[in-house]
Design a protein around this motif. Structure first.
Motif, PDB file in Angstrom:
ATOM      1  N   VAL A  88       0.824  -1.212   0.000  1.00 45.59           N
ATOM      2  CA  VAL A  88       0.000   0.000   0.000  1.00 45.59           C
ATOM      3  C   VAL A  88       0.857   1.261   0.000  1.00 45.59           C
ATOM      4  O   VAL A  88       0.620   2.187  -0.778  1.00 45.59           O
ATOM      5  CB  VAL A  88      -0.953   0.010   1.215  1.00 45.59           C
ATOM      6  N   THR A  89       1.867   1.305   0.870  1.00 43.04           N
ATOM      7  CA  THR A  89       2.627   2.546   1.054  1.00 43.04           C
ATOM      8  C   THR A  89       3.714   2.741   0.008  1.00 43.04           C
ATOM      9  O   THR A  89       3.688   3.720  -0.741  1.00 43.04           O
ATOM     10  CB  THR A  89       3.256   2.582   2.457  1.00 43.04           C
ATOM     11  N   PHE A  90       4.690   1.828  -0.059  1.00 43.80           N
ATOM     12  CA  PHE A  90       5.755   1.973  -1.048  1.00 43.80           C
ATOM     13  C   PHE A  90       5.187   1.980  -2.466  1.00 43.80           C
ATOM     14  O   PHE A  90       5.589   2.801  -3.294  1.00 43.80           O
ATOM     15  CB  PHE A  90       6.752   0.816  -0.926  1.00 43.80           C
ATOM     16  N   HIS A  91       4.266   1.052  -2.737  1.00 44.94           N
ATOM     17  CA  HIS A  91       3.813   0.844  -4.108  1.00 44.94           C
ATOM     18  C   HIS A  91       2.692   1.798  -4.506  1.00 44.94           C
ATOM     19  O   HIS A  91       2.858   2.640  -5.387  1.00 44.94           O
ATOM     20  CB  HIS A  91       3.357  -0.605  -4.273  1.00 44.94           C
ATOM     21  N   ARG A  92       1.525   1.659  -3.853  1.00 37.97           N
ATOM     22  CA  ARG A  92       0.359   2.427  -4.304  1.00 37.97           C
ATOM     23  C   ARG A  92       0.449   3.909  -3.947  1.00 37.97           C
ATOM     24  O   ARG A  92       0.018   4.760  -4.715  1.00 37.97           O
ATOM     25  CB  ARG A  92      -0.928   1.827  -3.716  1.00 37.97           C
ATOM     26  N   LEU A  93       0.989   4.207  -2.764  1.00 39.99           N
ATOM     27  CA  LEU A  93       1.021   5.597  -2.308  1.00 39.99           C
ATOM     28  C   LEU A  93       2.236   6.360  -2.847  1.00 39.99           C
ATOM     29  O   LEU A  93       2.085   7.350  -3.558  1.00 39.99           O
ATOM     30  CB  LEU A  93       1.023   5.647  -0.774  1.00 39.99           C
ATOM     31  N   LEU A  94       3.439   5.898  -2.527  1.00 45.55           N
ATOM     32  CA  LEU A  94       4.639   6.657  -2.885  1.00 45.55           C
ATOM     33  C   LEU A  94       5.003   6.552  -4.359  1.00 45.55           C
ATOM     34  O   LEU A  94       5.357   7.555  -4.990  1.00 45.55           O
ATOM     35  CB  LEU A  94       5.833   6.185  -2.040  1.00 45.55           C
ATOM     36  N   THR A  95       4.928   5.351  -4.927  1.00 47.19           N
ATOM     37  CA  THR A  95       5.345   5.178  -6.316  1.00 47.19           C
ATOM     38  C   THR A  95       4.347   5.764  -7.291  1.00 47.19           C
ATOM     39  O   THR A  95       4.706   6.563  -8.166  1.00 47.19           O
ATOM     40  CB  THR A  95       5.554   3.688  -6.636  1.00 47.19           C
ATOM     41  N   HIS A  96       3.083   5.367  -7.154  1.00 46.41           N
ATOM     42  CA  HIS A  96       2.078   5.748  -8.158  1.00 46.41           C
ATOM     43  C   HIS A  96       1.155   6.883  -7.721  1.00 46.41           C
ATOM     44  O   HIS A  96       0.362   7.363  -8.524  1.00 46.41           O
ATOM     45  CB  HIS A  96       1.241   4.522  -8.533  1.00 46.41           C
ATOM     46  N   ARG A  97       1.257   7.275  -6.438  1.00 42.82           N
ATOM     47  CA  ARG A  97       0.417   8.350  -5.924  1.00 42.82           C
ATOM     48  C   ARG A  97      -1.050   8.096  -6.261  1.00 42.82           C
ATOM     49  O   ARG A  97      -1.773   8.974  -6.740  1.00 42.82           O
ATOM     50  CB  ARG A  97       0.870   9.702  -6.485  1.00 42.82           C
ATOM     51  N   GLY A  98      -1.466   6.847  -5.970  1.00 40.31           N
ATOM     52  CA  GLY A  98      -2.841   6.460  -6.275  1.00 40.31           C
ATOM     53  C   GLY A  98      -3.867   7.018  -5.319  1.00 40.31           C
ATOM     54  O   GLY A  98      -5.070   6.968  -5.584  1.00 40.31           O
ATOM     55  N   PHE A  99      -3.425   7.561  -4.175  1.00 40.90           N
ATOM     56  CA  PHE A  99      -4.343   8.152  -3.202  1.00 40.90           C
ATOM     57  C   PHE A  99      -3.546   9.081  -2.299  1.00 40.90           C
ATOM     58  O   PHE A  99      -2.317   9.140  -2.365  1.00 40.90           O
ATOM     59  CB  PHE A  99      -5.043   7.068  -2.382  1.00 40.90           C
ATOM     60  N   LYS A 100      -4.247   9.829  -1.451  1.00 35.97           N
ATOM     61  CA  LYS A 100      -3.600  10.755  -0.540  1.00 35.97           C
ATOM     62  C   LYS A 100      -4.036  10.449   0.889  1.00 35.97           C
ATOM     63  O   LYS A 100      -5.176  10.052   1.128  1.00 35.97           O
ATOM     64  CB  LYS A 100      -3.968  12.206  -0.886  1.00 35.97           C
ATOM     65  N   ILE A 101      -3.113  10.628   1.822  1.00 37.02           N
ATOM     66  CA  ILE A 101      -3.412  10.444   3.242  1.00 37.02           C
ATOM     67  C   ILE A 101      -2.720  11.560   4.019  1.00 37.02           C
ATOM     68  O   ILE A 101      -1.820  12.224   3.495  1.00 37.02           O
ATOM     69  CB  ILE A 101      -2.930   9.074   3.758  1.00 37.02           C
ATOM     70  N   PRO A 102      -3.118  11.780   5.272  1.00 41.00           N
ATOM     71  CA  PRO A 102      -2.438  12.812   6.084  1.00 41.00           C
ATOM     72  C   PRO A 102      -0.955  12.532   6.223  1.00 41.00           C
ATOM     73  O   PRO A 102      -0.519  11.380   6.237  1.00 41.00           O
ATOM     74  CB  PRO A 102      -3.152  12.700   7.440  1.00 41.00           C
ATOM     75  N   ARG A 103      -0.186  13.588   6.331  1.00 41.53           N
ATOM     76  CA  ARG A 103       1.275  13.486   6.384  1.00 41.53           C
ATOM     77  C   ARG A 103       1.748  12.585   7.534  1.00 41.53           C
ATOM     78  O   ARG A 103       2.637  11.750   7.361  1.00 41.53           O
ATOM     79  CB  ARG A 103       1.862  14.891   6.537  1.00 41.53           C
ATOM     80  N   GLY A 104       1.144  12.751   8.690  1.00 42.32           N
ATOM     81  CA  GLY A 104       1.542  11.950   9.841  1.00 42.32           C
ATOM     82  C   GLY A 104       1.326  10.471   9.616  1.00 42.32           C
ATOM     83  O   GLY A 104       2.153   9.639  10.014  1.00 42.32           O
ATOM     84  N   LEU A 105       0.219  10.120   8.977  1.00 40.02           N
ATOM     85  CA  LEU A 105      -0.063   8.715   8.683  1.00 40.02           C
ATOM     86  C   LEU A 105       0.918   8.181   7.653  1.00 40.02           C
ATOM     87  O   LEU A 105       1.376   7.037   7.757  1.00 40.02           O
ATOM     88  CB  LEU A 105      -1.505   8.562   8.178  1.00 40.02           C
ATOM     89  N   GLU A 106       1.268   8.992   6.673  1.00 40.68           N
ATOM     90  CA  GLU A 106       2.242   8.564   5.661  1.00 40.68           C
ATOM     91  C   GLU A 106       3.586   8.253   6.313  1.00 40.68           C
ATOM     92  O   GLU A 106       4.218   7.224   6.016  1.00 40.68           O
ATOM     93  CB  GLU A 106       2.427   9.641   4.599  1.00 40.68           C
ATOM     94  N   ILE A 107       4.034   9.120   7.203  1.00 40.88           N
ATOM     95  CA  ILE A 107       5.305   8.909   7.892  1.00 40.88           C
ATOM     96  C   ILE A 107       5.268   7.610   8.690  1.00 40.88           C
ATOM     97  O   ILE A 107       6.211   6.806   8.654  1.00 40.88           O
ATOM     98  CB  ILE A 107       5.627  10.106   8.808  1.00 40.88           C
ATOM     99  N   THR A 108       4.162   7.386   9.406  1.00 41.69           N
ATOM    100  CA  THR A 108       4.017   6.169  10.205  1.00 41.69           C
ATOM    101  C   THR A 108       4.073   4.930   9.332  1.00 41.69           C
ATOM    102  O   THR A 108       4.772   3.950   9.645  1.00 41.69           O
ATOM    103  CB  THR A 108       2.682   6.190  10.982  1.00 41.69           C
ATOM    104  N   LEU A 109       3.359   4.953   8.221  1.00 37.92           N
ATOM    105  CA  LEU A 109       3.326   3.795   7.327  1.00 37.92           C
ATOM    106  C   LEU A 109       4.670   3.551   6.653  1.00 37.92           C
ATOM    107  O   LEU A 109       5.057   2.399   6.428  1.00 37.92           O
ATOM    108  CB  LEU A 109       2.229   3.988   6.271  1.00 37.92           C
ATOM    109  N   VAL A 110       5.386   4.605   6.342  1.00 33.23           N
ATOM    110  CA  VAL A 110       6.716   4.439   5.740  1.00 33.23           C
ATOM    111  C   VAL A 110       7.654   3.753   6.718  1.00 33.23           C
ATOM    112  O   VAL A 110       8.415   2.844   6.348  1.00 33.23           O
ATOM    113  CB  VAL A 110       7.297   5.800   5.305  1.00 33.23           C
ATOM    114  N   ILE A 111       7.592   4.149   7.970  1.00 38.08           N
ATOM    115  CA  ILE A 111       8.439   3.523   8.990  1.00 38.08           C
ATOM    116  C   ILE A 111       8.090   2.041   9.130  1.00 38.08           C
ATOM    117  O   ILE A 111       8.983   1.185   9.205  1.00 38.08           O
ATOM    118  CB  ILE A 111       8.272   4.254  10.336  1.00 38.08           C
ATOM    119  N   ILE A 112       6.793   1.730   9.139  1.00 41.34           N
ATOM    120  CA  ILE A 112       6.364   0.328   9.213  1.00 41.34           C
ATOM    121  C   ILE A 112       6.833  -0.435   7.979  1.00 41.34           C
ATOM    122  O   ILE A 112       7.295  -1.578   8.065  1.00 41.34           O
ATOM    123  CB  ILE A 112       4.833   0.251   9.353  1.00 41.34           C
ATOM    124  N   SER A 113       6.736   0.196   6.818  1.00 43.58           N
ATOM    125  CA  SER A 113       7.144  -0.439   5.565  1.00 43.58           C
ATOM    126  C   SER A 113       8.609  -0.854   5.579  1.00 43.58           C
ATOM    127  O   SER A 113       8.989  -1.875   4.993  1.00 43.58           O
ATOM    128  CB  SER A 113       6.907   0.503   4.383  1.00 43.58           C
TER     129      SER A 113
END
Length: 246
Positions: A46-71
């Motif tokens: 979800v994060t590396f692929h759909r969010l960061l690579t293809h920008r298929g959706f948007k989420i709050p900045r704090g949630l993005e940071i959290t998910l990147v760390i988990i990734s």
């Protein structure tokens, strides 16, 4: 030198995972599944692929940071390099400049492992500036590019503290909490690069060899619907809906 380090790193984690399997307990197995799921479903998929690579959706900045760390617990390299490599894959999919096409003379082995070990001109020093300028300019991602391994170190330290002073407990916790999820996550993710460009069905007539593969889709939380993805790469929903199974 980098190739040798990468190969030894991969071998060490696979050896650690195999050793851990000889000490099977359902509780630890369940823990490994949880770590694997977090690192690879909301993480890499979800994060590396759909969010960061293809920008298929948007989420709050704090949630993005959290998910990147988990990734980063998946240990698939820095988010920035992962994104740059995958974007180049899409631009030159199954062509000479594709970083991990099975059309290589090494076939599936190249797409599964060797593209990270043998000399690979498609992953050069400028790949980030060419394909991930947006992340390269982001201060958070600049830091994560340098310390992408730190979440795993922190998890390892926590598991060590939980198991202390029982050495056998420490080995089990780190084996099932790190080595098994990482090694399994690697192999399954890389199957999308290899098997999904060789075996499966094709719903869309794309210009590449991408296929849909039910088994890999089940193991990768939808990523195995790879032909669909190459037809509509920006879509954040494909591969997660029930009708894809039919």
């Amino acid at each position: 030198l980098n190739a040798v380090i990468t190969a030894l790193f991969m071998l060490a984690f696979h050896a650690g995972a195999i050793y851990t399997l000889w000490h099977f307990e359902w509780t630890y197995f369940g823990f490994a599944v949880i770590v694997w799921w977090f690192a690879n479903c909301p993480g890499v998929g979800v994060t590396f692929h759909r969010l960061l690579t293809h920008r298929g959706f948007k989420i709050p900045r704090g949630l993005e940071i959290t998910l990147v760390i988990i990734s980063c617990l998946a240990l698939q390299g820095s988010p920035t390099l992962w994104v740059a490599t995958h974007r180049k894959h899409h631009q030159f999919v199954d062509q000479e400049k594709d970083p991990h096409t099975p059309r290589s003379k090494y076939g599936l082995a190249w797409a599964q492992w060797l593209w990270m070990i043998l000399p690979n001109p498609s992953v050069d020093n400028e790949i980030i500036q060419k394909f991930a300028k947006d992340l390269a300019k982001d201060k958070f991602h600049q830091v994560m590019h340098k310390i992408w391994w730190m979440p795993t170190i922190i998890l390892g330290a926590i598991l060590f503290a939980i198991g202390w002073p029982n050495f056998d407990e420490i080995i089990k916790l780190i084996g099932w909490g790190i080595f098994v999820p990482v090694a399994v996550g690697w192999e399954i993710t890389w199957m999308v690069n290899s098997i999904n460009h060789k075996y499966g069905s094709r719903r869309f007539e794309t210009e590449d060899d991408s296929t849909n593969n039910l088994i890999i889709a089940a193991l990768t939380f939808g990523e195995g619907w790879h032909n669909n993805h190459h037809r509509y790469p920006i879509s954040a929903r494909h591969g997660y809906t029930w009708f894809e199974i039919i």
